[in-house]
Design a protein around this motif. Sequence first.
Motif, short mmCIF file in Angstrom:
data_model
loop_
_atom_site.label_atom_id
_atom_site.label_comp_id
_atom_site.label_asym_id
_atom_site.label_seq_id
_atom_site.Cartn_x
_atom_site.Cartn_y
_atom_site.Cartn_z
N VAL A 40 0.86 -1.20 0.00
CA VAL A 40 0.00 0.00 0.00
C VAL A 40 0.89 1.25 0.00
O VAL A 40 0.67 2.20 -0.75
N THR A 41 1.94 1.24 0.82
CA THR A 41 2.86 2.38 0.84
C THR A 41 3.44 2.60 -0.55
O THR A 41 3.45 3.73 -1.06
N ASP A 42 3.89 1.53 -1.15
CA ASP A 42 4.51 1.62 -2.48
C ASP A 42 3.53 2.21 -3.49
O ASP A 42 3.86 3.11 -4.26
N ARG A 43 2.31 1.74 -3.43
CA ARG A 43 1.32 2.18 -4.41
C ARG A 43 0.94 3.65 -4.22
O ARG A 43 0.81 4.41 -5.18
N TYR A 44 0.75 4.07 -2.98
CA TYR A 44 0.25 5.42 -2.73
C TYR A 44 1.36 6.45 -2.54
O TYR A 44 1.16 7.63 -2.81
N LEU A 45 2.51 6.03 -2.05
CA LEU A 45 3.56 7.00 -1.72
C LEU A 45 4.89 6.68 -2.41
O LEU A 45 5.87 7.41 -2.23
N ILE A 269 -2.79 0.33 6.04
CA ILE A 269 -3.78 -0.35 5.19
C ILE A 269 -5.11 0.42 5.20
O ILE A 269 -5.76 0.57 4.17
N ILE A 270 -5.46 0.97 6.36
CA ILE A 270 -6.74 1.68 6.47
C ILE A 270 -6.64 3.09 5.91
O ILE A 270 -7.55 3.58 5.26
N MET A 271 -5.52 3.79 6.16
CA MET A 271 -5.45 5.21 5.79
C MET A 271 -4.58 5.51 4.57
O MET A 271 -4.50 6.65 4.13
N LYS A 272 -3.92 4.55 4.05
CA LYS A 272 -3.23 4.54 2.75
C LYS A 272 -2.21 5.66 2.49
O LYS A 272 -1.05 5.38 2.30
N ASP A 273 -2.65 6.93 2.44
CA ASP A 273 -1.72 7.95 1.97
C ASP A 273 -1.34 8.98 3.03
O ASP A 273 -0.99 10.10 2.70
N ILE A 274 -1.41 8.61 4.29
CA ILE A 274 -0.98 9.57 5.34
C ILE A 274 0.51 9.37 5.62
O ILE A 274 1.11 8.36 5.22
N ASN A 275 1.10 10.35 6.31
CA ASN A 275 2.48 10.18 6.77
C ASN A 275 2.48 9.41 8.10
O ASN A 275 1.71 9.75 9.01
N ILE A 276 3.32 8.40 8.20
CA ILE A 276 3.42 7.63 9.45
C ILE A 276 4.88 7.62 9.91
O ILE A 276 5.78 7.28 9.14
N ASN A 299 6.75 5.95 6.92
CA ASN A 299 7.46 6.63 5.82
C ASN A 299 8.15 7.92 6.25
O ASN A 299 8.57 8.70 5.41
N VAL A 300 8.23 8.16 7.57
CA VAL A 300 8.86 9.39 8.06
C VAL A 300 9.85 9.03 9.17
O VAL A 300 9.54 8.22 10.04
N VAL A 301 11.04 9.65 9.11
CA VAL A 301 12.05 9.45 10.15
C VAL A 301 12.43 10.82 10.72
O VAL A 301 12.48 11.80 9.98
#
Length: 362
Positions: A40-45, A269-276, A299-301
Amino acid sequence: MTSGIANILEKRDHDRSDILAMLQCSEEEAPLLFRKAASVTDRYLGNNVYLRGLIEYSNMCGKNCLYCGVRRDNHTVARYTLSKDEVLEAAMTAYRLNLGSIAIQSGENTSTAFIDNVEELVREIVSLTGGRLGITLSQGEQSRETYHRWFEAGAHRYLFRIEASSEALYRKIHPDDQMHRYHRRLECLKIIQEEGYQTGTGVMVGLPYQTMSHLADDVIFMRDFNIDMCGMGPFIEHSATPLGSRGTDNLFLRERFNMTLRMIAVVRIIMKDINIVASTAMQTVDRAGREKAIACGANVVMPNLSPAKYREGYLIYEGKPGYREINGENISGLDLGMIPGTTVCLGVWGDTPHYSNRVAKA
Ligand code: SAH
Ligand code: SF4
């Protein structure tokens, strides 16, 4: 059993029982969950990792959260506030290193001087960098007017964990007084969103009294709030706090770490395109904790840019990395070659489409 989780992962929409099933999947099934989150990360971000240079501005705190090492009643901590020059130097380090954005965090302080100083710092950083350095704030509960002033000054993201979305659990981990009210916390989160910030929230995982049911409801809370950013980490005891006075339970730390990975995967999986965020607390439990979190949907450090001499004062939990092993430049936790298969993006604010879509819909 495996087909059970596989079927759930195939679904487009997930209800509460699906969320619970994902969180409670077996050890053998967990890799399926993690792989799904990564896809999902790959697809959306596009597997991009964004950086936020963390500046721990001050450990002065008016609150007394039962879990936190910088709580007001912990008198063993030397209190500090960075000077204006120290903050600007850290911000310019982030700018020079092309990190793209910074996050200024502190204990909760509602004094006029503090509010004015944060506003001035934000304005100055915007001016020194021509607005090219993104600015996240995390100063806890403030008035609408304060959030508004800081936003007008140029901050555009705010990190504000709800800590526990269940009011009953929230009450168990905070003192029962006017300073620690669940409804006030919730109201602040709403105001932050209304004032226009990219809004980040999250919870600690593995708190005393916390159940699987709470965690499923936390995910639903974040989805229903339509947050833009999520920060979660394992609860880690601090011995000078009421919830940590019996010492750290290393066995359970690993459980909390594993459960946080599942929470990250499910939120992705639920929120797809947010920064985590792959939090520092993850790295505290496992040296490769942030990398593992990224492989599960983060996806954030946030590399730490706080001046070395103050690090000991910002131990919100014990064992926090990066206050002994830092180099002369006051940078720790920045390893750009970190995760194979991901691209660390330099020089960008690192917004995802979620925020612009949310604002466009509103
Ligand atoms: N004072 C601000 C921000 C600083 S605290 C606020 O409270 O919003 C940042 C985060 O550290 C908190 O939101 C909390 O989730 C986390 N934290 C505090 N104590 C912790 C502990 N013992 N273990 C893990 N995380 C902790
Ligand atoms: Fe203060 Fe934040 Fe720690 Fe609570 S969590 S004691 S508000 S720094």
